[in-house]
Design an enzyme around this catalytic site. Structure first.
Site, short mmCIF file in Angstrom:
data_model
loop_
_atom_site.label_atom_id
_atom_site.label_comp_id
_atom_site.label_asym_id
_atom_site.label_seq_id
_atom_site.Cartn_x
_atom_site.Cartn_y
_atom_site.Cartn_z
CG HIS A 54 58.22 -9.29 -13.17
ND1 HIS A 54 58.70 -10.14 -14.14
CD2 HIS A 54 58.89 -9.59 -12.03
CE1 HIS A 54 59.63 -10.93 -13.59
NE2 HIS A 54 59.76 -10.61 -12.33
CG HIS A 94 61.98 -7.11 -12.59
ND1 HIS A 94 63.15 -6.59 -12.11
CD2 HIS A 94 60.99 -6.51 -11.88
CE1 HIS A 94 62.89 -5.73 -11.15
NE2 HIS A 94 61.60 -5.65 -10.99
CG ASN A 216 57.91 -1.06 -5.46
OD1 ASN A 216 58.69 -1.69 -4.77
ND2 ASN A 216 57.80 -1.24 -6.77
CG HIS A 292 58.57 -8.40 -7.75
ND1 HIS A 292 59.40 -7.34 -8.01
CD2 HIS A 292 59.17 -9.48 -8.31
CE1 HIS A 292 60.46 -7.77 -8.68
NE2 HIS A 292 60.35 -9.05 -8.88
CB SER A 416 99.67 -1.51 -12.65
OG SER A 416 99.97 -0.90 -11.42
CD GLU A 448 87.84 -3.90 -9.11
OE1 GLU A 448 86.77 -4.01 -8.47
OE2 GLU A 448 88.93 -3.63 -8.57
CG PHE A 476 90.79 -7.74 -9.03
CD1 PHE A 476 92.05 -7.21 -8.90
CD2 PHE A 476 90.36 -8.70 -8.11
CE1 PHE A 476 92.86 -7.59 -7.82
CE2 PHE A 476 91.17 -9.09 -7.05
CZ PHE A 476 92.42 -8.53 -6.91
CG HIS A 512 96.07 -10.17 -6.03
ND1 HIS A 512 95.43 -10.33 -4.82
CD2 HIS A 512 96.15 -8.82 -6.21
CE1 HIS A 512 95.15 -9.14 -4.29
NE2 HIS A 512 95.57 -8.20 -5.12
#
Lengths: 724, 724
Positions: A54, A94, A216, A292, A416, A448, A476, A512
């Site tokens: 790169h 990168h 860029n 790139h 919880s 999360e 999650f 869930h």
């Protein structure tokens, strides 16, 4: 002419989207221009040698690199582990050639030019210049590559620094005052995890965090105007950041430096330097996608060199003046560290207790005490059924108040998940009135993925100084999976609290109720997935995860929402074996062995008692497949008796992976369902009567055959209602 | 007094963070107040009956519900499947009681009060009122629950609607002009996937999308000021949205309606109605965390009822006037559909070809042709080695130009993943000059999770009308995993292109090299993970995924970066069997069977030829474990010969899961490494000479033992360099 604007208020979009054309205008004094040109040609050569890599970011952001390593950041190349060094995170992983080159120029001994030349064709051994920066090497704080996560890591480091400063700094002596610099491109800002992290950083007012945005406007598929046309500066301001706009960051080093100077005057909010650059500057591919992530090609490299006053046939040219230009960095860094050593020496004298605690943390040690002895013994645990999420909380309560290494937090599920602790202070901007930076309870918000990326940053800040405890529902942990993976890869320890871990969540339903997620975490190298059967195993689970042997391994504890009984046969010291006989240990020759995990262990024991096909039945609790795999063959054989008895697994997750341990399983083979938890266990067939009946049929079948099932004969014993 | 402000420019933050206190001020005429009060009491009762659920949003957003279902949205309760209906997405899925109640009041026949009463204690059979809305039920467009994804689904639906309108609408007749309404709370806006989706929607100018933001500033852990203090309206404006601020959305129905009216006058950008509400309005728990997700408690329910003029002892009270208030909706909807039927009838006459195509898509059919016959035969495929990502592109090229059902797109990796197609138009805002809404190539940006959520929305818009083709590196299907899971759960078909699928990616290194990810997707119900060995299998892979039998199942194709040879034994018609003998099929009694997948199949064949311990060796290609599992036992046994021969698997991923099919595996047991691809295969021991040697040692060991390995004797044959 410098073009810098501090954007506290941004009026309209138009001004910010004008990019200065690549004019190769020389505005800096000759010396700096030589440096810029040298770096550009070097980048072109380094990618062209193996026709990969790169190059574009290096060429466009060279002036930013000079500003960071030569002017702004405080670090000692002679000691990459100096504690109070600034931390640099290359979120745009990168673009690592950018970092490798500046580590080389800054004088890191290990970063020789030969090492840098390995870039994009690293040898499989001994090579440091990997395709993305790797935490194992000097000067690299975290491994990056998957976009967006570097920003979350940087936020975590900023939190770590603020937290240590708030706890240990005194009015007269401040051993912790480093800054966190995060270099990002367009990609990380598009990524959701980047946005989550930026949002939380703004809320927390982390003014020790500087986000250097290499703007860029080009990614792999070309100019981002084809998918990303936001007013980024206005957005950052709305998210509680200071924004400094810098134009012509590729050519105008003075402007870049002025931007950094203005940043130093600001406080109270994290700062973003929005620096416009030209990717692939000096090449005719400037401003395009190919600049790139592709080598420029021989012709283009030659063109670049001619433009910049170098000979095409000369490769890897670094004029002595360039090394001279950077030569002061080592001495400056050594001096900074020496001054800090003086400060820390005085700190030791004046504040010996704090010094001792801080030093221990710097060395990665959180305690020398046998802390687990302070946990309640089995007889002292609550004897009535408890959810394992609550039992796990016992350990949080025991450790977090006492050991500052632990920083707890949740993605909006504090209550919880039982990660609250006595007398906790929330980690908050002091002016919020909600807490302060000495706090060790973080409200991550509904973010999360950022939570775990931030935890990784805390863990990486100084290995072992922080052990983040991060919680949400197990389902999650699928949002957070990319960051959990990065912890495993980098050998960063965290404690992941993953509650409501199955159909046991009940009414919330199939969205869930994890079914397959454990398969991922069990297949992933270097991560513990531990599913305790009861409160006793919870004690063992924590002990295992916090053992010194586990210091390089993150752990996820999958915990029940619903109460589970305290089982007679559970034993905290055996959790580290991964699996052990929890019922029927006295039986010498079992006819059948049932393996179960978590909330299903008690059901498995009930099932065993109901079996008719076999009377000599052992039940094995298997809190950790990974640890069981590590045991000697003899232990594994004697525990499961797989060569002499039928083995069946019971777990309210997918059967995937169980064929290694069992001849059959009673599992989930569909998604879950929305109903009260007790109904669901029956609905999916996990009630002991039904399970015993299914096992009996199956076992009798094999009795008739007179042998054990072989490869290819693993069975999922269907339970209950089939939905699809 | 209405308080509405259109925020095109937002000056400063302060004005927007003032929330109107819960005053129970009655501002609407008596009838509407009765309706609001009825709904609030109903919500309280419905949650209290089973002491669970999410009452607060219903109570706070009741006026928004009235505005949406009674005034704004165009739909026919008598025909939930009417094609041109507006689509409503409840991104805040936990607030589903809100939706269920309004479906009931609007007159959906299936949504009886008894059904709604099942809420939060749904029976396991026949109950529609699940804990989160489920796509299977009338009036529900997508299953939601995991926060942030509903927004991405809504964006996908907006894209679908724009696309169909651009293709099929004529100047004189416009059969597609529906709007997409997405109800969101604070949580979905914090989530990264929500942000990614909002960003892309702004770029695309999707002015058929209205985001209704129930801004109550409270989530599970209480007031969000403890973690989320952005200027959301300013941020949305910076992201290219119109924003309409509405204050006092709980009390002031007129203000809410005025906000919606102003929205109708706006165009060119998606619209957000930022409506301030009071969660748990009318209760003393208003504005607090418990009002979010807990039943209020008997005392509090009684209080609410008394406040609102109801008797505490009366439950589920719905005065007749309330039903009258909503009674006009059915007729209005029936009329709207009838008018549309007229329009569509005329469309049929004037534009028979377009009508035919559109109708077919509405029915979920994408072609009746034997499209796969148009694919090149094996002899016509490129005979020299090709990457499977490129071979897969052959099918994209064959299908996408011809069938408008396919909408391709990439998260910034269009070129690398071969999803470009001839004469494609980009899906872009027409004024951008980059494409238009008839386009079927979407630049998702670096937003993998949003990409798949958006694809789900397209797929759900009208089942089968769209088949999204979405691409990125396989490693980044970990970012998208939560959305891929939702597709599997909802039985939505997509084609996932997942390239660079292993250490074959080479220099990018371990951050980009999946090891465990396939284990997740293989364990997940209702999703295909297909790994083709060569171009021939690619043809079969696509055929399988697009088969009518697969219409309810998403597929992920894991494809190689590097070229792989076209193998003599591959056969596209056998891919659907999941696995088949690809080498040595003529051998009756193999001594040893090697199973391999993808790029490792050719290596496995080379390995087989080098073996010394066995000469009669068969190699099985297993492109899909899931499909193999579906085959009759006889086929499975005859293919693998697991009861009579040693079976070893070769795959450059984790060994997890292989014990079901093989006695041993040659796998990755650590993370990968950064080096050129060819070196990596050798480094990790996947060169045929090394593999043959390892298999020989192992096979000889079992020859000596004189039996096959049993349960508990599965071995990972260690290969190459051990890193950790």
């Amino acid at each position: 002419m410098t073009q810098v604007a501090i954007g506290e208020q941004v009026n309209g979009h138009s001004g910010l989207h004008k990019h200065v054309a690549a004019t190769n205008r020389i505005t800096s004094p000759g010396e700096e221009q030589l440096v810029l040109n040298t770096i550009r040609c070097l980048a072109a050569d380094l990618c062209q040698q193996y026709k990969g890599g790169h190059p574009g970011t290096v060429m466009g952001a060279a002036a930013i690199g000079i500003a960071l390593w030569r002017y702004e950041m405080r670090f000692n190349p002679g000691n990459p582990d100096w504690f109070n060094r600034d931390r640099f995170v290359l979120s745009a992983g990168h673009a690592c050639l950018f970092q490798y080159l500046f580590l080389h120029f800054s004088g890191y001994e290990a970063w020789t030019l030969d090492q840098v030349k390995n870039y994009h064709s690293p040898k499989t051994r001994g090579s440091m210049a990997a395709g993305h920066p790797e935490i194992e090497y000097p000067g690299i704080e975290v491994t990056t590559g998957p976009l967006g996560q570097g920003i979350s890591n940087a936020v975590g480091m900023a939190i770590a620094s603020k937290n240590l400063a708030a706890i240990y700094n005194k009015d007269d002596l401040k051993p912790i005052d480093n800054k966190i610099w995060c270099f990002t491109g367009d990609g990380c800002i598009q990524e959701g995890v980047g946005q989550e992290s930026i949002s939380l950083a703004g809320h927390l007012g982390l003014d020790n965090l500087i986000l250097v945005y290499d703007n860029n406007s080009v990614t792999v598929d070309g100019r981002i105007d084809n998918c990303f046309t936001e007013d980024t500066s206005a957005k950052l301001i709305a998210q509680g950041w200071h924004v400094i706009d810098v134009y012509d960051g590729s050519n105008d080093l003075a402007a870049v430096l002025e931007g950094f100077d203005r940043a130093k005057q600001l406080s109270g909010k994290p700062i973003c330097l929005n620096i416009r650059t030209v990717i692939g500057h000096s090449s005719r591919k400037a401003n395009t996608g190919p600049a790139h992530g592709q080598a420029l090609g021989d012709d283009e490299v030659a063109y670049v060199k001619r433009q910049l006053g170098f000979k095409p046939e000369d490769k890897f040219v670094i004029p002595p003046k360039v090394y001279e230009y950077f030569s002061g960095i080592k001495a400056k860094g050594a001096k900074a560290e020496q001054e800090w050593n003086e400060t820390y020496k005085q700190y030791r004298q004046r504040y010996p207790q704090e010094y001792e605690e801080l030093s221990r943390r710097i060395c990665g040690e959180w305690t020398a005490e046998a802390w687990q002895d302070a946990l309640p013994s089995k007889a002292k645990l609550p004897q009535e059924p408890q959810p394992t999420r609550k039992s796990s909380g016992i350990v949080v309560q025991a450790l977090a108040p006492k050991y500052k290494t632990f920083v707890a937090g949740s993605a909006d599920l504090l209550e919880s998940t039982f990660v609250n602790f006595k007398d906790q202070i929330e980690f908050q901007k002091p002016s919020s009135g909600l807490g302060d930076y000495s706090g060790r309870q973080i409200r991550y918000g509904i973010r999360e993925f950022a939570m775990v990326g931030i935890g990784n940053g805390m863990a990486a800040y100084q290995k072992g100084a922080f052990i983040p405890i991060m919680s949400t529902f197990f389902m999650f942990w699928i949002y957070a999976a990319p960051a959990a993976r990065m912890a495993a890869l980098q050998q960063l320890r965290f404690i992941g609290i993953a509650t409501h871990d199955s159909i046991g969540i009940g009414e919330d339903g199939p969205t869930h109720q994890p079914v397959a997620l454990a398969s991922f975490y069990r297949a992933l190298p270097n991560i513990n997935l531990i599913r305790p059967a009861d409160a006793e195993e919870c004690m063992g689970m924590w002990t295992l995860a916090l053992d010194d042997k586990s210091k390089n391994t993150p752990s996820i504890f999958t915990l029940s929402r619903q109460p589970v009984p305290l089982l007679p046969g559970t034993n905290r010291t055996k959790v580290r074996l991964g699996a052990y006989v929890v019922h029927g240990a006295e039986i010498e020759d079992p006819e059948l062995t049932i393996i179960a995990t978590g909330a299903e262990v008690s059901r498995a024991i009930e099932t065993a008692k109901k079996l008719e096909s076999a009377k000599n039945v052992r039940v094995v609790s298997m809190p950790s497949q990974r640890h069981f795999d590590m045991q000697p063959d003899e232990y594994k054989q004697s525990t499961l008796r797989s060569s002499s008895s039928l083995v069946v697994a019971i777990e309210a997750w997918a059967s995937y992976g169980w064929a290694k341990y069992a001849h059959a399983s009673l599992s989930m083979h569909t998604f879950g369902h929305s109903a009260p938890q007790q109904q669901l266990y029956d609905h999916f067939g996990f009630d002991p009567a039904n399970m015993a009946s299914k096992i009996d049929s199956w076992a009798n079948k094999w009795k008739v055959k007179g042998r054990l099932p072989g490869l290819g004969e693993f069975e999922e014993l269907l339970l209950g209602y089939v939905q699809h």
